[in-house]
Design a protein around this motif. Structure first.
Motif, PDB file in Angstrom:
ATOM      1  N   TYR A 232       0.855  -1.198   0.000  1.00  0.00           N
ATOM      2  CA  TYR A 232       0.000   0.000   0.000  1.00  0.00           C
ATOM      3  C   TYR A 232       0.883   1.238   0.000  1.00  0.00           C
ATOM      4  CZ  TYR A 232      -3.250   3.624   1.581  1.00  0.00           C
ATOM      5  OH  TYR A 232      -3.990   4.780   1.683  1.00  0.00           O
ATOM      6  N   LEU A 233       0.665   2.115  -0.972  1.00  0.00           N
ATOM      7  CA  LEU A 233       1.399   3.368  -1.094  1.00  0.00           C
ATOM      8  C   LEU A 233       0.398   4.515  -1.155  1.00  0.00           C
ATOM      9  CD1 LEU A 233       3.983   5.019  -1.569  1.00  0.00           C
ATOM     10  CD2 LEU A 233       3.752   4.540  -4.013  1.00  0.00           C
ATOM     11  N   ASP A 234       0.567   5.477  -0.245  1.00  0.00           N
ATOM     12  CA  ASP A 234      -0.369   6.609  -0.155  1.00  0.00           C
ATOM     13  C   ASP A 234       0.384   7.912  -0.425  1.00  0.00           C
ATOM     14  OD1 ASP A 234      -2.277   8.493   0.420  1.00  0.00           O
ATOM     15  OD2 ASP A 234      -2.927   7.572   2.297  1.00  0.00           O
ATOM     16  N   LEU A 235       0.066   8.559  -1.558  1.00  0.00           N
ATOM     17  CA  LEU A 235       0.634   9.855  -1.928  1.00  0.00           C
ATOM     18  C   LEU A 235      -0.482  10.877  -2.115  1.00  0.00           C
ATOM     19  CD1 LEU A 235       3.352   8.606  -4.411  1.00  0.00           C
ATOM     20  CD2 LEU A 235       3.803   9.865  -2.305  1.00  0.00           C
ATOM     21  N   PHE A 236      -1.544  10.742  -1.366  1.00  0.00           N
ATOM     22  CA  PHE A 236      -2.717  11.606  -1.497  1.00  0.00           C
ATOM     23  C   PHE A 236      -2.379  13.056  -1.161  1.00  0.00           C
ATOM     24  CE2 PHE A 236      -6.491  13.599   0.421  1.00  0.00           C
ATOM     25  CZ  PHE A 236      -7.414  13.447  -0.605  1.00  0.00           C
ATOM     26  N   ASN A 237      -2.956  13.971  -1.940  1.00  0.00           N
ATOM     27  CA  ASN A 237      -2.903  15.416  -1.646  1.00  0.00           C
ATOM     28  C   ASN A 237      -1.471  15.932  -1.549  1.00  0.00           C
ATOM     29  OD1 ASN A 237      -4.127  17.906  -1.225  1.00  0.00           O
ATOM     30  ND2 ASN A 237      -4.156  17.670   0.991  1.00  0.00           N
ATOM     31  N   ASN A 238      -0.709  15.716  -2.623  1.00  0.00           N
ATOM     32  CA  ASN A 238       0.607  16.315  -2.749  1.00  0.00           C
ATOM     33  C   ASN A 238       0.601  17.274  -3.937  1.00  0.00           C
ATOM     34  OD1 ASN A 238       2.863  15.229  -0.817  1.00  0.00           O
ATOM     35  ND2 ASN A 238       1.526  13.475  -1.204  1.00  0.00           N
ATOM     36  N   LEU A 239       1.754  17.508  -4.550  1.00  0.00           N
ATOM     37  CA  LEU A 239       1.863  18.458  -5.663  1.00  0.00           C
ATOM     38  C   LEU A 239       2.330  17.763  -6.942  1.00  0.00           C
ATOM     39  CD1 LEU A 239       3.636  21.376  -3.741  1.00  0.00           C
ATOM     40  CD2 LEU A 239       1.185  21.066  -4.115  1.00  0.00           C
ATOM     41  N   ILE A 240       1.974  16.484  -7.083  1.00  0.00           N
ATOM     42  CA  ILE A 240       2.408  15.698  -8.239  1.00  0.00           C
ATOM     43  C   ILE A 240       1.628  16.141  -9.477  1.00  0.00           C
ATOM     44  CG2 ILE A 240       2.593  13.365  -9.176  1.00  0.00           C
ATOM     45  CD1 ILE A 240       2.592  12.392  -6.221  1.00  0.00           C
ATOM     46  N   THR A 241       2.344  16.392 -10.575  1.00  0.00           N
ATOM     47  CA  THR A 241       1.685  16.813 -11.820  1.00  0.00           C
ATOM     48  C   THR A 241       1.745  15.732 -12.894  1.00  0.00           C
ATOM     49  OG1 THR A 241       3.735  17.875 -12.544  1.00  0.00           O
ATOM     50  CG2 THR A 241       2.124  19.254 -11.400  1.00  0.00           C
ATOM     51  N   ILE A 242       2.875  15.036 -13.005  1.00  0.00           N
ATOM     52  CA  ILE A 242       3.058  14.035 -14.059  1.00  0.00           C
ATOM     53  C   ILE A 242       3.452  12.698 -13.436  1.00  0.00           C
ATOM     54  CG2 ILE A 242       4.385  13.364 -16.091  1.00  0.00           C
ATOM     55  CD1 ILE A 242       2.551  15.654 -16.671  1.00  0.00           C
ATOM     56  N   VAL A 243       2.797  11.629 -13.868  1.00  0.00           N
ATOM     57  CA  VAL A 243       3.197  10.258 -13.522  1.00  0.00           C
ATOM     58  C   VAL A 243       3.448   9.542 -14.845  1.00  0.00           C
ATOM     59  CG1 VAL A 243       2.543   8.090 -12.425  1.00  0.00           C
ATOM     60  CG2 VAL A 243       1.801  10.260 -11.429  1.00  0.00           C
ATOM     61  N   ASN A 244       4.661   9.065 -15.044  1.00  0.00           N
ATOM     62  CA  ASN A 244       4.968   8.393 -16.299  1.00  0.00           C
ATOM     63  C   ASN A 244       5.505   6.991 -16.047  1.00  0.00           C
ATOM     64  OD1 ASN A 244       7.730   8.724 -15.622  1.00  0.00           O
ATOM     65  ND2 ASN A 244       7.723  10.765 -16.556  1.00  0.00           N
ATOM     66  N   GLU A 245       5.973   6.361 -17.102  1.00  0.00           N
ATOM     67  CA  GLU A 245       6.361   4.948 -17.036  1.00  0.00           C
ATOM     68  C   GLU A 245       7.551   4.710 -16.118  1.00  0.00           C
ATOM     69  OE1 GLU A 245       6.689   1.305 -20.300  1.00  0.00           O
ATOM     70  OE2 GLU A 245       6.709   3.418 -20.917  1.00  0.00           O
ATOM     71  N   THR A 246       8.351   5.738 -15.876  1.00  0.00           N
ATOM     72  CA  THR A 246       9.527   5.575 -15.022  1.00  0.00           C
ATOM     73  C   THR A 246       9.285   6.012 -13.579  1.00  0.00           C
ATOM     74  OG1 THR A 246      10.380   7.780 -15.600  1.00  0.00           O
ATOM     75  CG2 THR A 246      11.039   5.932 -17.000  1.00  0.00           C
ATOM     76  N   SER A 247       8.075   6.465 -13.258  1.00  0.00           N
ATOM     77  CA  SER A 247       7.802   6.956 -11.904  1.00  0.00           C
ATOM     78  C   SER A 247       7.871   5.834 -10.876  1.00  0.00           C
ATOM     79  CB  SER A 247       6.427   7.625 -11.860  1.00  0.00           C
ATOM     80  OG  SER A 247       6.384   8.771 -12.678  1.00  0.00           O
ATOM     81  N   PHE A 248       7.355   4.652 -11.225  1.00  0.00           N
ATOM     82  CA  PHE A 248       7.354   3.512 -10.300  1.00  0.00           C
ATOM     83  C   PHE A 248       8.004   2.315 -10.987  1.00  0.00           C
ATOM     84  CE2 PHE A 248       3.412   5.923  -9.313  1.00  0.00           C
ATOM     85  CZ  PHE A 248       3.777   6.370  -8.052  1.00  0.00           C
ATOM     86  N   PRO A 249       8.903   1.599 -10.292  1.00  0.00           N
ATOM     87  CA  PRO A 249       9.538   0.424 -10.900  1.00  0.00           C
ATOM     88  C   PRO A 249       8.525  -0.700 -11.128  1.00  0.00           C
ATOM     89  CG  PRO A 249      10.121   0.597  -8.575  1.00  0.00           C
ATOM     90  CD  PRO A 249       9.386   1.858  -8.921  1.00  0.00           C
ATOM     91  N   ILE A 250       8.816  -1.538 -12.086  1.00  0.00           N
ATOM     92  CA  ILE A 250       7.922  -2.645 -12.432  1.00  0.00           C
ATOM     93  C   ILE A 250       7.728  -3.583 -11.239  1.00  0.00           C
ATOM     94  CG2 ILE A 250       7.659  -4.669 -13.923  1.00  0.00           C
ATOM     95  CD1 ILE A 250       9.169  -3.137 -16.079  1.00  0.00           C
ATOM     96  N   ALA A 251       8.805  -3.835 -10.479  1.00  0.00           N
ATOM     97  CA  ALA A 251       8.705  -4.740  -9.319  1.00  0.00           C
ATOM     98  C   ALA A 251       7.733  -4.210  -8.285  1.00  0.00           C
ATOM     99  CB  ALA A 251      10.089  -4.925  -8.702  1.00  0.00           C
TER     100      ALA A 251
END
Length: 541
Positions: A232-251
């Motif tokens: 479980y990963l919670d990044l709610f209510n931050n200032l993130i604008t772009i999420v792309n293919e390299t943002s999170f590793p495949i594993a």
């Protein structure tokens, strides 16, 4: 009551406890009373415990102000201790050392602000759960070694809640680097900003990571490689604008069961196309989707849900159009690109210089000039650029041209707060010079200064600022406030070598004093204002 196991006397007005033995008692609840001193429960001159089998003790919402060393010597079997919402201002070294089998410790929201944690305060090897939530403790007040040793004895810690305190990307790894058994980590509302690669050490057992309600706007590519075991990963209510293919590793994506990215400031651009498609096809549970996943930029998509953003293939991949255009314009394009790459910095600086001259020819009349201020300009820059600023920029313009700049390392008043110094010396400075680089863009402190600069610009106009760009700002470092500042304000670019003289000429031109005629008109304009009159003053002399 020889067989009494649980005793709950919460929500009363108990202030004093007379020690009496209850051999069988396992759990004691004394919450929401008026206890001011921690009860020791020792009898026979401190040689025996009145509650020898007590496993759980809760004293939340009382008025306990101090925790002293030795207070817990009569709790040899205590496993859980809750002392939330008391008036504790300090936690001293070895306070809990006598609690040999303590596993759960909760010290939430103590005092108006927890001000001191001594080295060795949590010297309890048996601990598995610690909560310091909402204590508003400044971990940056500790030395680097004290930060590293804060929880170094808790090698078996599984649960850690530091939400509602003050942390940053440099301090956090020192605190958690030795917690190899950690399963749950809560960092909600801890003022986290950009996440560097080493912010999370190798937490091989981590399952829950909560970082909601922070100021996270980006992170290094490999930051989540060390926490691939997350469920479980919670990044709610931050200032993130772009999420792309390299943002999170495949594993990580393969192991995640739930993720919360709602409440962020997403941009509906072609850079977002991977994330939009991933949201539609992923099997991971998306908290608050789709209602809290919406666009904020560009303006035409403001508050549009991401699930409704469906860019066409041609709009994001104009390959056919480009190929047709390339066949006719390939030579011109190559020539233009070569010229641009070689001379782009000089071209932009020439355009900036021409604009300054054009304003003067058209009769641009500043209401104030440098003679009204103590400093020609207030310098804003990050520490990584200090060598260039001091050795090149300041040395050239102060020593050779006679300008005077306000530099915080040199001119700020000792003993006064940084914000107070900034406000004071901005008022003494004619203009503001901002030295922009990738290091500047990543700095949380510099982002705060950008907000102050924007307010100055709104009050005095864009000519009150001089932006100097040392290098191209990468997309991952570009923040919304900085992009707005660059888009709305002309700026100079510095490049060593050919065209460097043009850069210095443009800077000097910005601070050039107005002609005698302009100064006369300026005096006349001020005089009319002081007399309560205003009339059109022709710009030709």
């Amino acid at each position: 009551m020889s067989h009494l196991l649980n005793l709950r006397v919460s929500f009363n007005k108990i202030s004093i406890i007379l020690q009496g033995s209850i051999l069988s008692l396992n759990k004691l609840y004394l919450d929401s009373n008026e206890i001011t001193k921690f009860p020791q429960f020792c009898i026979n001159h401190g040689n025996n415990s009145a509650l020898p089998n007590l496993r759980y003790l809760s004293l939340t919402n009382n008025k306990i102000a101090k925790l002293n060393v030795g207070q817990f010597r009569c709790f040899s079997k205590l496993r859980s201790l809750k002392i939330d919402n008391n008036w504790i201002g300090s936690i001293h070294s070895n306070t809990f050392t006598d609690l040999k089998v303590l596993t759960n410790l909760s010290i939430q929201a103590v005092g108006k602000q927890l001000k001191k944690i001594e080295d060795g305060a949590f010297n309890i090897p048996s601990l598995q759960m610690v909560s310091l939530r909402d204590c508003h403790f400044h971990f940056d007040s500790l030395s680097a070694s004290a930060q590293s040793s804060t929880l170094s004895s808790c090698n078996d810690l599984r649960f850690l809640d530091l939400g509602g305190n003050f942390l940053n990307s440099a301090i956090l790894p020192r605190i958690i680097s030795q917690l190899e058994q950690l399963r749950y980590l809560n960092l909600e509302n801890t003022r986290l900003g950009y996440l560097s690669d080493n912010v999370f050490p190798k937490l091989l057992a981590i399952e829950t990571l909560i970082m909601s309600n922070n100021r996270i706007y980006g992170w290094d590519r490999y930051v989540f490689d060390h926490v691939a075991s997350l469920q479980y990963l919670d990044l709610f209510n931050n200032l993130i604008t772009i999420v792309n293919e390299t943002s999170f590793p495949i594993a990580l994506l393969a192991n995640l069961k739930r993720i919360n990215l709602g409440g962020n400031r997403f941009a509906c651009t072609c850079e977002q196309i991977w994330f939009v498609n991933w949201l539609r096809r992923t099997n991971i549970t998306l908290s608050y989707y789709p209602n809290r996943y919406y666009c904020t930029t560009p303006d035409i998509y403001n508050h549009k849900l991401l699930k409704d953003y469906k860019p066409s293939f041609l709009s994001c991949n104009p390959i056919i159009t480009i190929m047709i255009s390339m066949s006719a314009l390939v030579c011109l394009l190559i020539s233009t690109m070569i010229i641009f790459l070689k001379c782009s910095t000089n071209i932009k600086n020439v355009l900036y210089l021409l604009k300054v001259k054009q304003f003067r020819r058209q009769g641009y009349l500043p209401i104030v000039n440098s003679e009204d201020y103590e400093y020609h300009a207030f310098l804003v820059y990050c520490d990584e650029n200090r060598i260039w600023v001091h050795n090149d920029f300041v040395k050239k313009l102060e020593n050779e041209e006679g300008f005077k700049f306000c530099i915080y390392h040199r001119d700020f008043d000792v003993g006064e707060s940084v914000s107070g110094n900034v406000d004071k010396y901005l008022k003494k400075s004619w203009k503001v010079i901002v030295i922009i680089s990738n290091a500047f863009a990543k700095s949380e402190w510099c982002q705060w200064e950008v907000d102050i600069i924007q307010e100055r610009r709104r009050r005095q106009g864009r000519n009150a600022l001089l932006l100097v760009v040392l290098e191209n700002i990468t997309s991952k470092n570009m923040t919304s406030p900085l992009r707005t500042l660059l888009d709305s304000t002309p700026h100079l670019r510095y490049k060593k070598g050919i065209g460097e003289n043009l850069f210095w000429a443009a800077v000097i031109k910005v601070f050039e004093k107005p002609s005698d005629n302009l100064r006369f008109l300026n005096y006349r304009y001020k005089l009319l204002l002081n007399e309560g009159q205003f009339q059109y003053v022709p710009m030709s002399v």
